[in-house]
Design a protein around this motif. Sequence first.
Motif, PDB file in Angstrom:
ATOM      1  N   SER A   1       0.868  -1.171   0.000  1.00  0.00           N
ATOM      2  CA  SER A   1       0.000   0.000   0.000  1.00  0.00           C
ATOM      3  C   SER A   1       0.902   1.217   0.000  1.00  0.00           C
ATOM      4  CB  SER A   1      -0.905   0.007   1.236  1.00  0.00           C
ATOM      5  OG  SER A   1      -1.738  -1.140   1.266  1.00  0.00           O
ATOM      6  N   TYR A   2       0.356   2.356  -0.430  1.00  0.00           N
ATOM      7  CA  TYR A   2       1.189   3.545  -0.438  1.00  0.00           C
ATOM      8  C   TYR A   2       0.351   4.799  -0.230  1.00  0.00           C
ATOM      9  CZ  TYR A   2      -0.187   4.379  -5.371  1.00  0.00           C
ATOM     10  OH  TYR A   2      -0.883   4.618  -6.531  1.00  0.00           O
ATOM     11  N   TYR A   3       1.081   5.891   0.022  1.00  0.00           N
ATOM     12  CA  TYR A   3       0.444   7.188   0.275  1.00  0.00           C
ATOM     13  C   TYR A   3       1.080   8.228  -0.617  1.00  0.00           C
ATOM     14  CZ  TYR A   3      -0.459  11.657   2.592  1.00  0.00           C
ATOM     15  OH  TYR A   3      -0.804  12.962   2.858  1.00  0.00           O
ATOM     16  N   LEU A   4       0.234   9.000  -1.317  1.00  0.00           N
ATOM     17  CA  LEU A   4       0.681  10.153  -2.084  1.00  0.00           C
ATOM     18  C   LEU A   4       0.096  11.407  -1.441  1.00  0.00           C
ATOM     19  CD1 LEU A   4       0.372   9.393  -5.919  1.00  0.00           C
ATOM     20  CD2 LEU A   4       2.427   9.407  -4.510  1.00  0.00           C
ATOM     21  N   PRO A   5       0.898  12.463  -1.275  1.00  0.00           N
ATOM     22  CA  PRO A   5       0.359  13.701  -0.696  1.00  0.00           C
ATOM     23  C   PRO A   5      -0.851  14.196  -1.480  1.00  0.00           C
ATOM     24  CG  PRO A   5       2.751  13.812  -0.889  1.00  0.00           C
ATOM     25  CD  PRO A   5       2.330  12.568  -1.608  1.00  0.00           C
ATOM     26  N   GLU A   6      -1.786  14.800  -0.779  1.00  0.00           N
ATOM     27  CA  GLU A   6      -3.008  15.281  -1.425  1.00  0.00           C
ATOM     28  C   GLU A   6      -2.698  16.260  -2.558  1.00  0.00           C
ATOM     29  OE1 GLU A   6      -5.909  14.141  -1.005  1.00  0.00           O
ATOM     30  OE2 GLU A   6      -5.640  12.954   0.819  1.00  0.00           O
ATOM     31  N   ASN A   7      -1.640  17.049  -2.394  1.00  0.00           N
ATOM     32  CA  ASN A   7      -1.275  18.031  -3.414  1.00  0.00           C
ATOM     33  C   ASN A   7      -0.137  17.533  -4.300  1.00  0.00           C
ATOM     34  OD1 ASN A   7      -3.151  20.004  -2.437  1.00  0.00           O
ATOM     35  ND2 ASN A   7      -1.733  20.449  -0.764  1.00  0.00           N
ATOM     36  N   TYR A   8      -0.061  16.249  -4.474  1.00  0.00           N
ATOM     37  CA  TYR A   8       1.021  15.656  -5.268  1.00  0.00           C
ATOM     38  C   TYR A   8       1.100  16.301  -6.648  1.00  0.00           C
ATOM     39  CZ  TYR A   8       3.640  12.132  -7.914  1.00  0.00           C
ATOM     40  OH  TYR A   8       4.547  11.480  -8.722  1.00  0.00           O
TER      41      TYR A   8
END
Length: 307
Positions: free
Chosen positions: A86-93
């Motif tokens: 699983s991973y996370y990308l910043p909301e403002n990527y």
Amino acid sequence: MQKKKTAPFLSLLLCCTLLLTALAGCAASSPVAQSQATESFEPPESANQASDRDSILPSGAEPPDIETGLIPEQVLEGETGTIHYSYYLPENYDPQKNYPLMMVMPGYDMMWFGEESSGSNLSWDGFLCWTKLPEEMIVVSAQLTDWHETSARQAIELTEYFIDHFSVDQARVYAAGYSAGGETMSQAVSMCPDLYAAYLHGASQWDGDYAPIAENGVAVYIFMAEHDEYYGSERAWDAYNSLRDAYIEAGWSEEQISEVLQIQTPDDEWFAQRGITGNYHGGGNAVFGEKDVLNWVLSHSKESDIF
């Protein structure tokens, strides 16, 4: 008599003229004629733009939106086998910017044991803590199937996958591992030390080599409870001393070593202050709540750590 002969001839001439006119009209309305007529037709500017776009995007499809936030339960069919993560990308990527990348591996109870275990690492502090820091970063956590060479190579392959497919600051790629995940990541970091700038080794034993860490200037923070029931703090000190020796062998001064190598083995009182009065091995996850430790890891980069 002459007038009677002329009338049929005029009638015949008139009929032929009418027939030729009708045939010309049919030819003009035929598919062939229509095709010839449209060869010189110039489409409007908007139609030309659509045609140019369709030649770039398959079937005229629009570029897909980038999904941000927490993206759970993904699968990568890699050269080393199936990798669940699983991973996370910043909301403002923003693909035009570069982001730090954190690769963090959980302990045994959150590894991959089949579909029933899928996503068991999503609520783990060791994953989520990095997403809550002020600095925007990409965070990845895999559920691997062992803590030996296979898992280490999968961790490396997953790191390279994110470097290749996302906007990653390659001078600021980090790793963290807890328990079995630490055994995996200590190997991965030493196998590919050119990838990682710093590594947080939490409540685990060191299974990797030491010399490559020092030779590539990888910063390491070791954390282990003084009374860890599973490993014991002696293993943490063994790893620390071996890494320190490797740095000395590589030509680092004591001052330089202190900037890239740290160890913390808190006593029972330290854990009691944080509401932990037993199971100190599991309590080792408390390190992920220590922002000073997290920021120490993130303060390092490949450019700044090589003397």
